[in-house]
Design a protein around this motif. Structure first.
Motif, PDB file in Angstrom:
ATOM      1  N   ALA A 105       0.830  -1.043   0.195  1.00 44.09           N
ATOM      2  CA  ALA A 105       0.301  -0.016  -0.130  1.00 44.09           C
ATOM      3  C   ALA A 105       0.757   1.411   0.327  1.00 44.09           C
ATOM      4  CB  ALA A 105      -1.070  -0.287   1.164  1.00 44.09           C
ATOM      5  N   GLN A 106       1.782   1.098   1.216  1.00 45.15           N
ATOM      6  CA  GLN A 106       2.962   2.772   1.073  1.00 45.15           C
ATOM      7  C   GLN A 106       3.613   2.480  -0.653  1.00 45.15           C
ATOM      8  OE1 GLN A 106       6.769   2.965   2.723  1.00 45.15           O
ATOM      9  NE2 GLN A 106       4.940   3.290   4.495  1.00 45.15           N
ATOM     10  N   PHE A 107       3.811   1.459  -1.225  1.00 53.41           N
ATOM     11  CA  PHE A 107       4.636   1.834  -2.106  1.00 53.41           C
ATOM     12  C   PHE A 107       3.655   2.414  -3.141  1.00 53.41           C
ATOM     13  CE2 PHE A 107       6.555   1.189  -6.356  1.00 53.41           C
ATOM     14  CZ  PHE A 107       8.197   1.094  -5.783  1.00 53.41           C
ATOM     15  N   ALA A 108       2.111   1.519  -3.448  1.00 46.65           N
ATOM     16  CA  ALA A 108       1.761   1.909  -4.248  1.00 46.65           C
ATOM     17  C   ALA A 108       1.532   3.326  -4.218  1.00 46.65           C
ATOM     18  CB  ALA A 108      -0.488   1.361  -4.112  1.00 46.65           C
ATOM     19  N   LEU A 109       0.891   4.047  -2.904  1.00 43.62           N
ATOM     20  CA  LEU A 109       0.555   5.183  -2.789  1.00 43.62           C
ATOM     21  C   LEU A 109       1.374   6.494  -2.855  1.00 43.62           C
ATOM     22  CD1 LEU A 109      -0.943   7.012  -0.853  1.00 43.62           C
ATOM     23  CD2 LEU A 109       1.247   6.971   1.538  1.00 43.62           C
ATOM     24  N   ILE A 164       1.725   8.866   7.907  1.00 40.74           N
ATOM     25  CA  ILE A 164       2.265  10.168   7.378  1.00 40.74           C
ATOM     26  C   ILE A 164       2.426  10.556   6.018  1.00 40.74           C
ATOM     27  CG2 ILE A 164       4.986  11.371   7.823  1.00 40.74           C
ATOM     28  CD1 ILE A 164       5.302   9.258  10.379  1.00 40.74           C
ATOM     29  N   PHE A 165       3.331   9.019   5.402  1.00 40.49           N
ATOM     30  CA  PHE A 165       3.353   9.972   3.599  1.00 40.49           C
ATOM     31  C   PHE A 165       2.602  10.390   3.097  1.00 40.49           C
ATOM     32  CE2 PHE A 165       7.308   6.733   3.736  1.00 40.49           C
ATOM     33  CZ  PHE A 165       8.013   7.914   3.030  1.00 40.49           C
ATOM     34  N   ALA A 166       0.362   9.352   3.460  1.00 42.82           N
ATOM     35  CA  ALA A 166      -0.126   9.722   3.040  1.00 42.82           C
ATOM     36  C   ALA A 166      -0.710  11.205   3.270  1.00 42.82           C
ATOM     37  CB  ALA A 166      -1.097   9.012   3.530  1.00 42.82           C
ATOM     38  N   GLY A 167      -0.361  11.508   4.986  1.00 39.18           N
ATOM     39  CA  GLY A 167      -0.854  13.070   5.598  1.00 39.18           C
ATOM     40  C   GLY A 167       0.311  14.503   4.500  1.00 39.18           C
ATOM     41  N   LEU A 168       0.906  13.993   4.187  1.00 39.27           N
ATOM     42  CA  LEU A 168       2.585  15.048   3.861  1.00 39.27           C
ATOM     43  C   LEU A 168       1.982  15.054   1.802  1.00 39.27           C
ATOM     44  CD1 LEU A 168       5.008  16.232   4.796  1.00 39.27           C
ATOM     45  CD2 LEU A 168       6.241  14.435   3.374  1.00 39.27           C
ATOM     46  N   PHE A 169       1.911  13.841   1.937  1.00 38.26           N
ATOM     47  CA  PHE A 169       1.712  13.800   0.158  1.00 38.26           C
ATOM     48  C   PHE A 169       0.629  14.980  -0.128  1.00 38.26           C
ATOM     49  CE2 PHE A 169       4.238   9.548  -0.392  1.00 38.26           C
ATOM     50  CZ  PHE A 169       5.552  10.997  -0.452  1.00 38.26           C
ATOM     51  N   ILE A 185      -1.827  19.650  -1.945  1.00 38.54           N
ATOM     52  CA  ILE A 185      -3.196  20.687  -2.404  1.00 38.54           C
ATOM     53  C   ILE A 185      -1.854  21.133  -2.748  1.00 38.54           C
ATOM     54  CG2 ILE A 185      -4.770  21.945  -1.011  1.00 38.54           C
ATOM     55  CD1 ILE A 185      -4.529  19.104   0.739  1.00 38.54           C
ATOM     56  N   ALA A 186      -1.252  21.995  -1.761  1.00 37.30           N
ATOM     57  CA  ALA A 186      -0.555  22.978  -1.887  1.00 37.30           C
ATOM     58  C   ALA A 186      -0.094  23.902  -3.432  1.00 37.30           C
ATOM     59  CB  ALA A 186       1.146  23.083  -1.320  1.00 37.30           C
ATOM     60  N   GLU A 187       0.232  22.671  -4.164  1.00 39.91           N
ATOM     61  CA  GLU A 187       0.597  22.404  -5.579  1.00 39.91           C
ATOM     62  C   GLU A 187      -0.463  22.959  -6.112  1.00 39.91           C
ATOM     63  OE1 GLU A 187       2.763  20.162  -8.742  1.00 39.91           O
ATOM     64  OE2 GLU A 187       0.781  20.153  -8.723  1.00 39.91           O
ATOM     65  N   VAL A 188      -1.672  22.180  -6.059  1.00 35.87           N
ATOM     66  CA  VAL A 188      -2.799  22.904  -6.830  1.00 35.87           C
ATOM     67  C   VAL A 188      -3.047  24.128  -7.166  1.00 35.87           C
ATOM     68  CG1 VAL A 188      -5.096  22.418  -7.802  1.00 35.87           C
ATOM     69  CG2 VAL A 188      -3.579  20.039  -7.399  1.00 35.87           C
ATOM     70  N   MET A 189      -3.082  24.405  -4.956  1.00 35.53           N
ATOM     71  CA  MET A 189      -3.915  25.788  -4.758  1.00 35.53           C
ATOM     72  C   MET A 189      -2.717  26.950  -6.086  1.00 35.53           C
ATOM     73  SD  MET A 189      -4.509  25.553  -1.483  1.00 35.53           S
ATOM     74  CE  MET A 189      -4.731  27.113  -1.084  1.00 35.53           C
ATOM     75  N   ILE A 190      -1.499  26.741  -6.318  1.00 36.62           N
ATOM     76  CA  ILE A 190      -0.192  27.358  -5.996  1.00 36.62           C
ATOM     77  C   ILE A 190      -0.466  27.046  -7.440  1.00 36.62           C
ATOM     78  CG2 ILE A 190       1.880  27.489  -7.093  1.00 36.62           C
ATOM     79  CD1 ILE A 190       2.677  26.449  -4.092  1.00 36.62           C
ATOM     80  N   MET A 191      -0.951  25.961  -7.936  1.00 35.56           N
ATOM     81  CA  MET A 191      -1.081  26.168  -9.789  1.00 35.56           C
ATOM     82  C   MET A 191      -2.153  27.041 -10.341  1.00 35.56           C
ATOM     83  SD  MET A 191       0.162  23.167 -12.102  1.00 35.56           S
ATOM     84  CE  MET A 191       1.105  22.410 -12.058  1.00 35.56           C
ATOM     85  N   VAL A 192      -3.333  26.782 -10.016  1.00 32.88           N
ATOM     86  CA  VAL A 192      -4.174  27.113 -10.198  1.00 32.88           C
ATOM     87  C   VAL A 192      -4.265  29.173  -9.721  1.00 32.88           C
ATOM     88  CG1 VAL A 192      -7.154  28.138  -8.869  1.00 32.88           C
ATOM     89  CG2 VAL A 192      -5.901  25.434  -9.439  1.00 32.88           C
TER      90      VAL A 192
END
Lengths: 525, 198
Positions: free
Chosen positions: A15-19, A495-500, A505-512
């Motif tokens: 699951a972690q690798f897939a994520l 932790i990875f799931a939360g961080l990513f 979200i940060a990336e999409v907001m900046i891009m928009v």
């Protein structure tokens, strides 16, 4: 201290690798394609000297940069996850898998990160020609990085060019070129990078369509669409062509994956391709239920795609489990083909191979050269089935058919839709009436999520479809992991799931926001 | 020329490459050192931006060196790679986290609408600078002070439990920070990078 393999650890590690891989693949394909589109735009700027093209180039370059950073961040986690969660795997194949990874780092990555700095900061510091070269080298570097990691992935799907050394108990590389040019590697590389080109093309068209819908930056948008649509139509046709090549290699190297992709339980000669179908959820290998609730089939097409022969026999899930059919191989005449073993027989052989390895080790330690020689030969004879020895029942070789089937069909249907979209966009662009086709502009914008979906679905087919194998026939997931408790992997997973997710979200907001700001003469940076 | 050489001979060559990469890495970690100075030297917002922009043109080098370092170990010393990363799990995970948050911070910090705020990304950079350098020092130091693990290649033939390398410390790597010698090297690297950063 745990002594038995913890099965939930296997699931969490997967699951972690897939994520991580899914997040990684949200950012990387856009980088692969957009770098070329930007380089093409800059070439037009240098050729024509028209500052409008410089503005266009810079605008897309900003979006490229935002995207690039997260691609790296998730990439480094993937690289080290091989060590942390899959330590046995790292040991077993480090010689082969590590080499492309190291080359990727040394060659391509350095090329990319050196020139990317020039690309972003060098506009007024270096000559036009040098800057253009840097842009092209960044694009080539990004695609070379992809080459090496895809070669490594293809090797796992179809291991070639190596030999198992019982003294060190690991696989060692004997032929680098065989690994690099294996048919699996070639088709995988071409198919995957062209999917990145299609993603980038649709991304550019979709965002430009949004500008046109709002009557902003009309010239920039139309020019961007022109470049992206031409790049897109070429890439998407190539994508379909390499997809066909992939099916052809999978049919020979990973028949189980092909059977899962098509929901084919009972093999047949002149098998048809399911164009659309709904699987029967209660169908299991071996029972007598109909695999489909409903389906529309194109006769004989699967045999043609898989084997270039309308009457070729395509084995189904049950045939592969039970064995006893002659598989079709390129360049091998029918009389020379051998009957396949059943999975139960393969498991027997795998257990023999593992036992032979143990005997060999014990014998060499005791100095018993005769015994060592016998077990070594026995290992060599059965090594092709080594991984089967870790399985406990024949049904374990069947991947998740529902997921593989639907992902495959989603990917193919969307793939043809993209080709159509490019054609329609080019048609209206050519007639000069693109701005008036508001339906088409909205459609282009909403195709952006679809193209990501299609691309992810492609990876689901490739990776879920090959389960339970980490390395086809040689190492199943259960034998590949590290000796850590599943709670550690569970914690890092979340932790990875939360961080990513936060980064996404940060990336999409900046891009928009950057898109709303739009292209400017000076650029944002 | 390389095809005919034994694994051992190849590993010598790899060791040269890895040593070079490691020394580059130490030099290049001035980026991390600079990041820890972001609040010490950068009193105003403008000053902090100058610091970040100066470092921002070099951070990819440090980062790619680290990635290559990992790849080179994977290729040439797979047993080390498998044992250390799978064993000292938490140690490496913390290092990884420290670097992942760095990768996005430079790009995202000053962008409008960046979700987490400029300050968060600055703190990310600080964490990367401090934790990253100290822990890399600690990890390298364990090569000298030693760790408790076992490797048995015969485990591969044990069908129910085929993992060949096992870590004996239950803290999976974090126990290393309890050894003052390890922390010593960690702090040495930390201050070294700060000096380089200035």
């Amino acid at each position: 201290m745990i002594d038995q393999i913890d099965l939930s650890m296997v699931d969490w590690a997967r699951a972690q690798f897939a994520l991580t891989a899914i997040y990684h693949w949200l950012f990387v394909p856009l980088t692969l394609g957009l770098s070329f589109i930007v380089a093409i735009m800059e070439t037009i700027y240098v050729r024509t000297g028209n500052p409008e093209w410089k503005k266009i180039t810079k605008f897309w370059m900003i979006l490229f940069g935002i995207n690039f950073a997260i691609g790296i961040a998730t990439g480094i986690i993937l690289e080290f996850q091989f060590g942390t969660n899959w330590s046995n795997y790292s040991w077993f194949v480090g010689d082969i898998f590590g080499a492309p990874l190291a080359i990727e780092g040394i060659m391509a990555f350095f090329l990319e990160s050196t020139f990317i700095a020039i690309m972003f900061f060098g506009w007024n510091k270096v000559s036009k020609g040098f800057h253009l070269t840097a842009s092209w080298l960044t694009a080539i570097g990004a695609n070379l990085s992809a080459l090496w990691i895809l070669v490594a992935n293809a090797w796992m799907q179809h291991p070639v060019g190596m030999e198992f050394n019982p003294d060190t108990a690991r696989n060692e590389m004997v032929n680098f070129w065989e690994i690099l040019f294996s048919p699996m590697a070639v088709t995988k590389f071409l198919h995957t990078i062209s999917s990145g080109y299609v993603i980038a093309s649709i991304f550019v068209i979709g965002i430009s369509a949004w500008f046109l819908l709002h009557q902003r930056h009309v010239l920039t948008a139309k020019r961007s669409i022109l470049v992206a649509a031409i790049f897109g139509i070429i890439s998407s046709l190539f994508l379909a062509f390499t997809g066909d090549g992939s099916a052809f290699t999978i049919a020979q190297k990973q028949p189980m994956k092909l059977a899962a992709m098509e929901g084919l339980y009972e093999g047949e000669s002149g098998a048809g391709l399911v164009a659309f179908g709904i699987l029967n959820p209660s169908k299991k290998p071996g029972n007598n239920e109909d695999p489909f609730l409903t389906k529309i089939e194109v006769p004989q097409l699967l045999s043609i795609l898989g084997y270039r022969d309308a009457n070729a026999f395509v084995p189904g899930v049950n045939d592969i489990i039970n064995g006893g059919y002659k598989p079709w191989f390129e360049n091998i005449p029918e009389e020379e083909r051998e009957m396949t073993y059943s999975v139960a027989q393969k498991i027997e052989k795998g257990k023999l191979a593992i036992a032979a390895l143990r005997d060999y080790k014990t014998a060499s330690k005791a100095g018993d050269t005769i015994m060592a020689k016998i077990s070594r030969n026995q290992l060599k004879e059965n090594f092709a089935y080594f991984g089967y020895g870790y399985l406990n029942k024949p049904e374990s070789v069947v991947p998740n058919i529902q997921l593989t089937f639907y992902s495959f069909h989603l990917m193919v249907i969307l793939g043809f839709y993209f080709i159509l979209l490019f054609i329609v966009v080019l048609y209206f662009l050519n007639r000069g009436t693109l701005e008036k086709q508001r339906w088409l502009l909205w459609l282009s914008l909403w195709t952006i999520p679809l193209v990501y979906l299609a691309s992810q679905a492609g990876w689901v087919v490739a990776e879920v479809g090959r389960q339970p194998w980490v390395i086809q026939d040689l190492l199943p997931t259960v034998a590949a992991i590290s000796m850590i408790d599943s709670s550690s992997v569970k914690i890092t997973f979340w932790i990875f799931a939360g961080l990513f997710t936060a980064l996404l979200i940060a990336e999409v907001m900046i891009m928009v926001r950057q898109i709303k700001i739009g292209p400017r003469d000076g650029g944002q940076k | 020329m390389f095809e005919t050489m034994s694994l051992l001979a190849l590993q010598h060559y790899w060791w040269i490459i890895i040593s070079m990469l490691a020394s580059f890495l130490v030099f290049l970690m001035f980026v991390q050192g600079g990041q820890t100075l972001i609040y010490t030297l950068g009193k105003t917002k403008a000053e902090r931006t100058i610091i970040v922009n100066t470092l921002g043109r070099k951070w990819e080098f440090t980062f790619t060196t680290l990635v290559t370092f990992g790849g080179a170990f994977f290729a040439s010393f797979p047993l080390f790679y498998a044992t250390s990363f799978g064993g000292a799990y938490w140690m490496w995970m913390v290092i990884l986290f420290a670097f992942v948050i760095q990768a996005v911070s430079y790009e995202f910090r000053t962008k409008p609408n960046n979700f987490l705020g400029q300050r968060t990304f600055e703190i990310f950079l600080f964490i990367n600078g401090a934790l990253g350098t100290i822990l890399i020092g600690v990890a390298v130091s364990t090569f000298f002070t030693g760790s408790e693990f076992s490797v048995n290649k015969l485990n591969l033939t044990n069908i129910t439990s085929p993992v060949i390398s096992r870590w004996e410390g239950p803290a999976h790597g974090l126990e290393a920070v309890l050894n003052w010698r390890n922390v010593d090297l960690g702090l040495a690297i930390f201050f070294l990078t700060r000096v380089l950063g200035i």
